[in-house]
Write a protein that holds these residues in place. Structure first.
Motif, PDB file in Angstrom:
ATOM      1  N   THR B  95      45.331  38.924  36.735  1.00  0.00           N
ATOM      2  CA  THR B  95      44.623  40.029  37.404  1.00  0.00           C
ATOM      3  C   THR B  95      43.118  39.887  37.193  1.00  0.00           C
ATOM      4  O   THR B  95      42.334  40.057  38.115  1.00  0.00           O
ATOM      5  N   GLY B  96      42.751  39.557  35.967  1.00  0.00           N
ATOM      6  CA  GLY B  96      41.323  39.423  35.664  1.00  0.00           C
ATOM      7  C   GLY B  96      40.818  38.006  35.815  1.00  0.00           C
ATOM      8  O   GLY B  96      39.619  37.751  35.709  1.00  0.00           O
ATOM      9  N   LYS B 118      46.090  32.985  44.877  1.00  0.00           N
ATOM     10  CA  LYS B 118      45.393  33.928  45.760  1.00  0.00           C
ATOM     11  C   LYS B 118      46.315  34.957  46.412  1.00  0.00           C
ATOM     12  O   LYS B 118      45.874  35.745  47.249  1.00  0.00           O
ATOM     13  N   ARG B 197      32.327  27.255  41.106  1.00  0.00           N
ATOM     14  CA  ARG B 197      31.723  28.559  41.423  1.00  0.00           C
ATOM     15  C   ARG B 197      32.773  29.624  41.735  1.00  0.00           C
ATOM     16  O   ARG B 197      32.479  30.818  41.729  1.00  0.00           O
ATOM     17  N   PHE B 198      34.006  29.191  41.984  1.00  0.00           N
ATOM     18  CA  PHE B 198      35.067  30.163  42.279  1.00  0.00           C
ATOM     19  C   PHE B 198      35.843  30.601  41.024  1.00  0.00           C
ATOM     20  O   PHE B 198      36.786  31.378  41.123  1.00  0.00           O
ATOM     21  N   LEU B 201      37.867  33.954  40.214  1.00  0.00           N
ATOM     22  CA  LEU B 201      38.386  34.530  41.467  1.00  0.00           C
ATOM     23  C   LEU B 201      39.792  33.997  41.751  1.00  0.00           C
ATOM     24  O   LEU B 201      40.112  32.866  41.396  1.00  0.00           O
ATOM     25  N   VAL B 203      41.872  32.156  43.818  1.00  0.00           N
ATOM     26  CA  VAL B 203      41.721  31.279  44.996  1.00  0.00           C
ATOM     27  C   VAL B 203      42.735  30.147  45.059  1.00  0.00           C
ATOM     28  O   VAL B 203      42.769  29.408  46.038  1.00  0.00           O
TER      29      VAL B 203
END
Lengths: 276, 231
Positions: B95-96, B118, B197-198, B201, B203
């Motif tokens: 979740t985090g 994702k 950079r992701f 998140l 993804v």
């Protein structure tokens, strides 16, 4: 004269109504029904001895039977010890399974997500409100009530357990390139979770942050739904003269992100260990 | 004087109606707020009955029971200890999108951002492919440096590319998984990423992507058989 008679009739009728409702919805369930049904407390040593989970209830149940005296202090110390034992025993029971479970420690004011006895996520409980039906219960009875893990019978929340974004596969690379979007952090919805456990317990998890307009509406709708259930239970009891026992409730407030993590991580029918 | 008395009478005549109105309001309130009334009744009940235990035992009995309880506590604690991982392990929060690498005592060695599934459902004709990170307990089955990635069908479907044959060399990709990869079963892995950079998140297609530095530490700390807890 007429108005005097009308006054007295109305006063007597409304008094009868008040007493009838009071007895049916409050006095009867509070004074005649046990809100915290007990479970049989099993101790590890005895479980081993008995083999195949066989237990002797008279040895394992804490029931007031063995004499009396004035050793209140020693008794309360023993109860504290038993609470520790019961907590560990519940942890062991659930650690032998492969599911995640919730440990609600109202002594240390922490909520813990565990699996196999390993703490995965821990967060402080910002605020906890416990019903008087639990708080005022004798400690030995309370111990019998929370001696084993609680199992969820019904769970409802304002956020989805899991949410999938549906995507139709692109026909070619051109379409695929058009579909590419820069990923962003998903917005956390406002949280209110209501869990109805066995042994008559209701746990409500709220968030410490102020909800936004949409979230507030969802939270209020969920709470109203449960209020309506209580109202209909009360109305039913007026005709049947047999209201169900009081539903003891524990309401805790957690940071929104933690409440979300717990809800999303727990299985569909989660189990919980309670320490208080 | 008479007027005064009359107005007094009419005043009390109106005021007395408050009593039945109040009683009726109370009845409605009791139905609307039953739990609150019940809770107050419990408080009242405890004031009269007290919240003491049903019966107090003799000191001897209590002592025996307490020593039995203490014995049980150490017994259960031992059993719980045996369930603890015997090797360092990693805990992944989907979740985090965070991870926590821990030693055998449960102390945190390193924490950081990662990327997990994702939660996407890709629909391709009759096929429905779910991209999510599974939750539960996993075990590091295999560790490999510079592991090539054999691209599955969905990688092509997602990019709108024609699917090559199962053994086609085109499927092999040498850069996507980064320097290290650890298999945790069912095709899921902990591995590196080109898209640093992701990190943080959601993804991925189900694997857990880690930053280069974190990945190196995790790779060197975890061994085959180490536990991976995903929640």
């Amino acid at each position: 004269m007429k108005s005097k008679i009308a006054f007295w009739i109305l006063t007597i009728v409304s008094s009868i109504i008040v007493v009838y409702i009071l007895v049916n919805t409050v006095v009867q369930p509070v004074f005649t029904k046990n809100p915290l049904p007990k479970v049989i407390v099993r101790t590890t040593g005895e479980k081993e001895k008995g083999g195949k989970g066989e237990i002797k209830p008279d040895e394992d149940t804490i029931s007031p039977s063995e004499g009396s005296g004035n050793s209140k202090e020693a008794w309360s110390k023993f109860i504290e010890n038993r609470k520790k034992e019961v907590l560990l025993q519940s942890r062991l029971t659930l650690a032998n399974e492969d599911s995640m479970y919730l440990v609600l420690d109202l002594v240390k004011n922490v909520a813990i997500l565990e699996i196999k006895g390993i703490s995965l996520h821990e967060c402080p409980i910002v605020k906890a409100t416990i019903s008087n039906s639990i708080k005022s219960y004798p400690s030995d009875g309370l111990l019998n009530w929370m001696a084993e893990p609680f199992s969820v019978k019904h769970i409802e929340a304002t956020i989805p357990k899991i949410q999938f974004i549906e995507k139709i596969a692109p026909k070619d690379t051109l379409e695929a390139n058009k579909m590419v979007v820069e990923p962003t952090l998903a917005r956390l919805g406002d949280v209110c979770i209501v869990m109805d456990f066995d042994r008559n317990l209701r746990l409500v998890i709220g968030q410490s942050e102020q909800p936004d307009e949409e979230g507030a509406k969802l939270i209020s709708a969920l709470r109203k739904k449960y209020n309506k259930i209580e109202i209909s239970r009360s109305i039913n009891s007026l005709t049947k003269f047999n209201r169900e026992p009081v539903k003891p409730q524990i309401e805790i407030v957690l940071p929104k992100s933690d409440a979300t993590i717990f809800y999303k991580a727990l299985p569909l029918n989660p189990r919980m260990i309670l320490r208080m | 004087m008479e007027i005064e008395e009359k107005s007094k009478l009419s005043f009390f005549g109106i005021v007395k109606w408050i009593i039945p109105v109040f009683l009726l309001t109370m009845s409605v309130m009791m139905i609307l707020f039953t739990p609150a009334f019940q809770d107050s009744a419990f408080k009242l009940k405890s004031l009269f009955a007290g919240s003491s235990d049903s019966e107090i035992r003799t000191p001897d009995v209590i002592r025996k029971m307490e020593s039995k309880s203490r014995r049980n506590i150490s017994l259960i604690a031992d059993k719980l200890d045996k369930l603890k991982p015997v090797k360092p392990y990693i805990v992944v929060n989907t979740t985090g999108n965070r991870f926590s690498l821990r030693d055998i005592n449960g102390d945190t060695i390193r924490t950081g951002a990662c990327s997990t599934g994702k939660n996407e459902l890709l629909i391709a004709g009759n096929k429905r492919i779910v991209f999510k990170t599974p939750k539960g307990i996993f075990t590091v089955r295999n560790k490999q440096q510079n592991r090539p990635w054999v691209k599955p069908d969905w990688a092509y479907i997602e990019d709108g590319l024609p699917i090559p044959s199962a053994r086609s060399a085109d499927r092999i990709d040498y850069s996507t998984l980064g320097d290290y990869a650890m298999e945790i079963g069912d095709g899921y892995m902990l591995h590196g990423t080109l898209y640093q950079r992701f990190l943080g998140l959601p993804v991925t297609h189900g694997c857990v992507r880690l930053g280069d530095k974190d990945l190196e530490v995790i790779y060197n700390t975890l061994s085959k058989g180490s536990k991976v807890f995903i929640y």
